[in-house]
Every structure is written in C-alpha cells, then in structure tokens.
Design a protein around this motif. Sequence first.
Motif, mmCIF file in Angstrom:
data_model
loop_
_atom_site.group_PDB
_atom_site.id
_atom_site.type_symbol
_atom_site.label_atom_id
_atom_site.label_comp_id
_atom_site.label_asym_id
_atom_site.label_seq_id
_atom_site.Cartn_x
_atom_site.Cartn_y
_atom_site.Cartn_z
ATOM 1 N N TYR A 1 0.856 -1.195 0.000
ATOM 2 C CA TYR A 1 0.000 0.000 0.000
ATOM 3 C C TYR A 1 0.895 1.249 0.000
ATOM 4 O O TYR A 1 1.005 1.946 1.010
ATOM 5 N N PRO A 2 1.530 1.560 -1.132
ATOM 6 C CA PRO A 2 2.517 2.655 -1.164
ATOM 7 C C PRO A 2 1.922 4.038 -0.900
ATOM 8 O O PRO A 2 2.655 4.942 -0.486
ATOM 9 N N ASP A 3 0.629 4.225 -1.113
ATOM 10 C CA ASP A 3 0.019 5.540 -0.900
ATOM 11 C C ASP A 3 -0.539 5.713 0.506
ATOM 12 O O ASP A 3 -1.025 6.793 0.849
ATOM 13 N N ALA A 4 -0.502 4.667 1.304
ATOM 14 C CA ALA A 4 -1.076 4.723 2.652
ATOM 15 C C ALA A 4 -0.115 5.371 3.641
ATOM 16 O O ALA A 4 1.100 5.283 3.494
ATOM 17 N N THR A 5 -0.687 6.009 4.650
ATOM 18 C CA THR A 5 0.077 6.449 5.807
ATOM 19 C C THR A 5 0.153 5.260 6.742
ATOM 20 O O THR A 5 -0.880 4.729 7.167
ATOM 21 N N ILE A 6 1.358 4.816 7.037
ATOM 22 C CA ILE A 6 1.543 3.614 7.847
ATOM 23 C C ILE A 6 2.311 3.971 9.104
ATOM 24 O O ILE A 6 3.340 4.651 9.045
ATOM 25 N N GLY A 7 1.791 3.528 10.222
ATOM 26 C CA GLY A 7 2.438 3.803 11.495
ATOM 27 C C GLY A 7 2.339 2.613 12.417
ATOM 28 O O GLY A 7 1.826 1.552 12.042
ATOM 29 N N GLY A 8 2.835 2.799 13.614
ATOM 30 C CA GLY A 8 2.797 1.700 14.558
ATOM 31 C C GLY A 8 3.089 2.139 15.974
ATOM 32 O O GLY A 8 3.512 3.265 16.220
ATOM 33 N N THR A 9 2.823 1.204 16.882
ATOM 34 C CA THR A 9 3.168 1.398 18.286
ATOM 35 C C THR A 9 4.135 0.295 18.693
ATOM 36 O O THR A 9 4.054 -0.829 18.205
ATOM 37 N N GLU A 10 5.045 0.641 19.577
ATOM 38 C CA GLU A 10 6.078 -0.309 20.019
ATOM 39 C C GLU A 10 6.547 0.113 21.397
ATOM 40 O O GLU A 10 6.526 1.306 21.721
ATOM 41 N N VAL A 11 6.984 -0.857 22.198
ATOM 42 C CA VAL A 11 7.446 -0.559 23.558
ATOM 43 C C VAL A 11 8.917 -0.183 23.610
ATOM 44 O O VAL A 11 9.371 0.362 24.603
ATOM 45 N N ARG A 12 9.658 -0.458 22.551
ATOM 46 C CA ARG A 12 11.094 -0.186 22.570
ATOM 47 C C ARG A 12 11.437 1.056 21.753
ATOM 48 O O ARG A 12 11.251 1.084 20.534
ATOM 49 N N PRO A 13 11.963 2.087 22.420
ATOM 50 C CA PRO A 13 12.225 3.357 21.728
ATOM 51 C C PRO A 13 13.210 3.253 20.574
ATOM 52 O O PRO A 13 13.079 3.990 19.599
ATOM 53 N N GLN A 14 14.192 2.351 20.648
ATOM 54 C CA GLN A 14 15.172 2.276 19.560
ATOM 55 C C GLN A 14 14.506 1.867 18.245
ATOM 56 O O GLN A 14 14.893 2.335 17.172
ATOM 57 N N PHE A 15 13.491 1.016 18.301
ATOM 58 C CA PHE A 15 12.792 0.630 17.075
ATOM 59 C C PHE A 15 11.875 1.744 16.589
ATOM 60 O O PHE A 15 11.703 1.936 15.381
ATOM 61 N N VAL A 16 11.279 2.483 17.513
ATOM 62 C CA VAL A 16 10.424 3.617 17.132
ATOM 63 C C VAL A 16 11.257 4.639 16.363
ATOM 64 O O VAL A 16 10.855 5.099 15.291
ATOM 65 N N GLU A 17 12.408 4.983 16.889
ATOM 66 C CA GLU A 17 13.265 5.966 16.217
ATOM 67 C C GLU A 17 13.732 5.467 14.855
ATOM 68 O O GLU A 17 13.768 6.221 13.880
ATOM 69 N N LYS A 18 14.092 4.191 14.778
ATOM 70 C CA LYS A 18 14.539 3.608 13.506
ATOM 71 C C LYS A 18 13.441 3.714 12.442
ATOM 72 O O LYS A 18 13.707 4.110 11.298
ATOM 73 N N MET A 19 12.199 3.395 12.819
ATOM 74 C CA MET A 19 11.125 3.411 11.829
ATOM 75 C C MET A 19 10.665 4.834 11.509
ATOM 76 O O MET A 19 10.256 5.116 10.387
ATOM 77 N N LYS A 20 10.741 5.733 12.463
ATOM 78 C CA LYS A 20 10.457 7.143 12.164
ATOM 79 C C LYS A 20 11.438 7.658 11.113
ATOM 80 O O LYS A 20 11.048 8.376 10.196
ATOM 81 N N ALA A 21 12.700 7.283 11.245
ATOM 82 C CA ALA A 21 13.723 7.714 10.281
ATOM 83 C C ALA A 21 13.441 7.163 8.885
ATOM 84 O O ALA A 21 13.883 7.739 7.891
ATOM 85 N N ARG A 22 12.692 6.074 8.809
ATOM 86 C CA ARG A 22 12.326 5.483 7.513
ATOM 87 C C ARG A 22 10.986 6.009 7.000
ATOM 88 O O ARG A 22 10.461 5.499 6.017
ATOM 89 N N GLY A 23 10.416 6.990 7.693
ATOM 90 C CA GLY A 23 9.209 7.642 7.205
ATOM 91 C C GLY A 23 7.898 7.104 7.742
ATOM 92 O O GLY A 23 6.835 7.474 7.247
ATOM 93 N N PHE A 24 7.955 6.278 8.762
ATOM 94 C CA PHE A 24 6.729 5.742 9.360
ATOM 95 C C PHE A 24 6.306 6.611 10.540
ATOM 96 O O PHE A 24 7.143 7.203 11.223
ATOM 97 N N ASP A 25 5.001 6.680 10.787
ATOM 98 C CA ASP A 25 4.433 7.449 11.899
ATOM 99 C C ASP A 25 4.340 6.530 13.115
ATOM 100 O O ASP A 25 3.337 5.852 13.310
ATOM 101 N N CYS A 26 5.392 6.482 13.918
ATOM 102 C CA CYS A 26 5.481 5.508 15.007
ATOM 103 C C CYS A 26 5.486 6.185 16.369
ATOM 104 O O CYS A 26 5.931 7.320 16.512
ATOM 105 N N HIS A 27 4.993 5.431 17.361
ATOM 106 C CA HIS A 27 4.878 5.950 18.720
ATOM 107 C C HIS A 27 5.378 4.909 19.710
ATOM 108 O O HIS A 27 5.044 3.726 19.601
#
Length: 135
Positions: free
Chosen positions: A69-95
């Motif tokens: 789904y290349p046109d979708a806004t994709i995000g996620g939730t995770e308990v580990r901050p290092q993975f949140v930061e990694k995926m934010k850097a790749r353009g995902f809306d993560c918390h």
Amino acid sequence: MDTKQSAQAQKEGYDNFTYYASDDVKDDFCDYHVAKLAPILAAHAQNFSSILEIGFCAGRLMERMRDRYPDATIGGTEVRPQFVEKMKARGFDCHCVDDEIIPGDNCYDLIYGTSVLHHFSAPYDFLRHAYARLN
C-alpha cells in the motif's frame, strides 16, 4: 502484572529474539505473517489509506505493508524506543508506548498486530479500544 511491568517484560523478550535470531529467521517469521494476512486483506479488497501496526518490533512487516500500500500512511506502536526511532527515520508514523492505549486521536482503515495480544493485561479492552479507532 500491571501494564508497565508487562511492557518491560515484552522489551526483554523481544530484545532476546532480536539479538539471537538470524535475519533469515526474522524474515521467515515476517513472511509467515504476511502470508496469513494476505487472504484477509484480499477479501476486503480495500485500498487502505491509513494503517497502524501494534507491536511492530523491527518494522519488517510494516515495510512489507508499505510495499503493498505505497500511498497509505503507515504507522505503529512499540514498547522499545530504539525501534520507534529507527522506523520514524524510515518515514513511518510511530509511537513509543508503555500502556495499552493507541496514542493520539487518529482513526485508521486497518489496525493489526501479530503475536501481540498475549502481552496485554486486558486484551478485550484493547480490542474494544482499537475497534473504536477504526474508520
């Protein structure tokens, strides 16, 4: 076990898997979940514009969803901050979360998680909460 203790236990368990499992094992694990999700997504034949993954770990499944789904806004939730930061850097809306609430007030076309409900102290409450956040 309260929610914060559960989040800490999840961090420790996932960190062990992430550390000890090879990339091939991690990819096989992800591919297994993609194969399980594919018929469900195809049955709904919907072009999702907003997707949220609960407990995305290293983000492998989120990346595959972005391919699908290349046109979708994709995000996620995770308990580990290092993975949140990694995926934010790749353009995902993560918390980063340490409770069982989806942060913010956004609604989503699709909310999914794989192998996560057993970590929740009140899984039915979370499912009701997630259902209320669907478009």
